[in-house]
Design a protein around this motif. Structure first.
Motif, PDB file in Angstrom:
ATOM      1  N   GLY A   1       8.560   3.965  22.730  1.00 46.17           N
ATOM      2  CA  GLY A   1       9.027   4.236  24.076  1.00 46.17           C
ATOM      3  C   GLY A   1       7.914   4.453  25.076  1.00 46.17           C
ATOM      4  O   GLY A   1       6.732   4.521  24.746  1.00 46.17           O
TER       5      GLY A   1
ATOM      6  N   SER B   1      13.492   7.594  22.757  1.00 52.99           N
ATOM      7  CA  SER B   1      12.337   7.140  21.998  1.00 52.99           C
ATOM      8  C   SER B   1      11.721   8.285  21.218  1.00 52.99           C
ATOM      9  O   SER B   1      12.006   9.466  21.446  1.00 52.99           O
ATOM     10  CB  SER B   1      11.289   6.547  22.943  1.00 52.99           C
TER      11      SER B   1
ATOM     12  N   ASN C   1      18.281   1.829  23.829  1.00 54.10           N
ATOM     13  CA  ASN C   1      18.057   1.552  22.412  1.00 54.10           C
ATOM     14  C   ASN C   1      19.429   1.260  21.811  1.00 54.10           C
ATOM     15  O   ASN C   1      20.216   2.162  21.550  1.00 54.10           O
ATOM     16  CB  ASN C   1      17.409   2.746  21.713  1.00 54.10           C
TER      17      ASN C   1
END
Length: 444
Positions: free
Chosen positions: A81, A88, A176
């Motif tokens: 990230g 992240s 994500n």
């Protein structure tokens, strides 16, 4: 005298306010100290490093530098990230990287974190998606160690694209998809319907279905992509992924039963992976006897699942009904050394279906590969799987799913592949899985 009393009262009020303030600060320090130290912009933010399972440095908190290789940086972006990612590891592991604890603060120095992920496997998986948005993940269903975790699209954090907010190729790039996405499961959901039928339909072994290409339910029609055949047993119905057969089973089982089995599979839960919480799936029990109920048993209607919980569900079937929660951290050491800085993360598990039900599902999913998908693309790997082609409407191509596991004690790997708007699950997502599994098991 009155003046003295007044001053005393004021002093007491101020002292009480100070005591309350100190107490509030101590509570905040105790509960949020990790967040304060790990907040972007602080002096101590991320002073440790993140490594992959083979020792490749993915991020150095002291210098702010990412991996040396561009393809590595891209393929691990959603893991590591940058400032745009809330899910992240740079965010989730901030307190580990700083080495912060309540007693000593950061005085003992930063920590390095080594992941379970193989960056080279991530690179291969990202390339196998061939520009499609989607997810590829592989994990050890006995330990929970995630070996591969890719969310696409991604970009090079050293050189973010200038048109990232305008170019549709980067839609959802900060999400994500493995942790935070939910998708219609398509025919992968037929595993849930099958589990319910195994345990609730006493005459399942004598069940047969003749597919004509469609099934009329009231004024609505459940369609199959082609005529699957006559007098198919349950194994053949799953292997050919016959919508008519599974809509028939759904109508017999009922919406409440399907919802119960989806919940029991863990597909409606949120998992916690190293302080990252996954999105919850959802299921709406449509009216009994309706075509909507038929479609929900097929994996359409309002069914939604998260790729991470789907991966864990596959692992649970392989692991005799015990699903192991995935994890990303292998070890934590004092920065620049091999000295352990924390105890290894434990293994969390939860129960899905009975061992007998999972054994039968495993057998049926193995039959899917050998009789329908083609064993040749997987070499000698004992792949057990279910494909899914999830319709999304709006004139868009369906999402392609391929989820399953290896029935091999030497390679206890479960996997999930989702290719957004990829088309056919078996051919598109299945080919990605074949490439990733070949590399994941090479030389072991």
């Amino acid at each position: 005298m009155k003046r003295l009393r007044g001053r005393t009262a004021i002093t007491m009020i101020l002292a009480a306010a100070l005591a309350v303030g100190v107490l509030y600060f101590c509570i905040q320090l105790f509960t949020k100290g990790n967040d304060w130290v790990g907040f972007f912009g602080t002096t101590y933010y991320e002073s440790g490093a993140i490594y992959d399972s083979k020792g490749v440095k993915l991020y150095d908190g002291q210098t702010g530098e990412y991996a040396e290789n561009r393809s590595t940086r891209v393929a691990t972006l959603h893991l590591v990230g940058d400032r745009n990612f809330g899910t992240s590891l740079r965010s989730a592991l901030a307190s580990r990287l700083t080495g912060y604890n309540l007693v000593t603060g950061t005085t003992l120095g930063s920590h390095d974190v080594t992941l379970t992920v193989d960056a080279s496997l991530n690179e291969m998986a990202y390339a196998a998606l061939n520009g499609h948005k989607g997810v590829v993940a592989v994990y050890d269903y006995t330990t929970g160690d995630i070996k591969c975790l890719v969310s696409a699209p991604a970009y090079d954090p050293n050189n973010p694209p200038s048109d990232i907010n305008e170019n549709s190729a980067y839609d959802g790039v900060y999400l994500n998809r493995f942790f935070s996405g939910t998708y219609p499961p398509g025919s992968t959901f037929k595993i849930v319907t099958t589990a319910a039928a195994i345990e609730k339909k006493k005459d399942l072994d004598s069940f047969t279905y003749t597919c004509t290409g469609s099934l009329q339910i009231g004024d609505d029609t459940i369609t199959c992509p082609y005529v699957h055949g006559q007098n198919m047993n349950i194994n053949q119905c799953l292997a050919t992924s016959c919508n008519g057969a599974y809509a028939t089973l759904a109508l017999e089982l009922g919406g409440n039963t399907l919802e119960k089995y989806m919940e029991q599979a863990g597909l409606m839960n949120s998992l916690t992976i190293n302080d990252i919480h996954t999105a919850k799936g959802s299921f709406e029990a449509a009216e009994d006897g309706s075509a909507y109920l038929g479609w929900s048993g097929v994996g359409q209607y309002k069914d939604l699942v998260n790729p991470c919980t789907m991966l864990s569900f596959m692992g649970g079937i392989a692991n005799r009904g015990v699903a192991v929660v995935p994890k990303l951290v292998d070890k934590e050491t004092l920065s620049g050394s091999s000295v352990p800085a924390a105890f290894p993360d434990g293994t969390d598990t939860y129960k899905i279906y009975s061992e007998e039900t999972c054994a039968r599902l495993k057998e049926m999913m193995r039959n899917n590969v050998t009789s329908q998908y083609g064993q040749s693309q997987f070499g000698d790997l004992a792949v057990c799987a279910k494909s899914g082609t999830a319709e999304v409407g709006g004139g868009n191509q369906p999402h392609a799913w391929f989820a399953g596991f290896l029935d091999d004690p030497n390679h206890p790997l479960a996997f999930v592949v989702l290719v957004e708007n990829g088309g056919s699950g078996a051919s598109v997502a299945g080919s990605v899985a074949a490439k990733v599994l070949a590399q994941a098991t090479a030389g072991t």
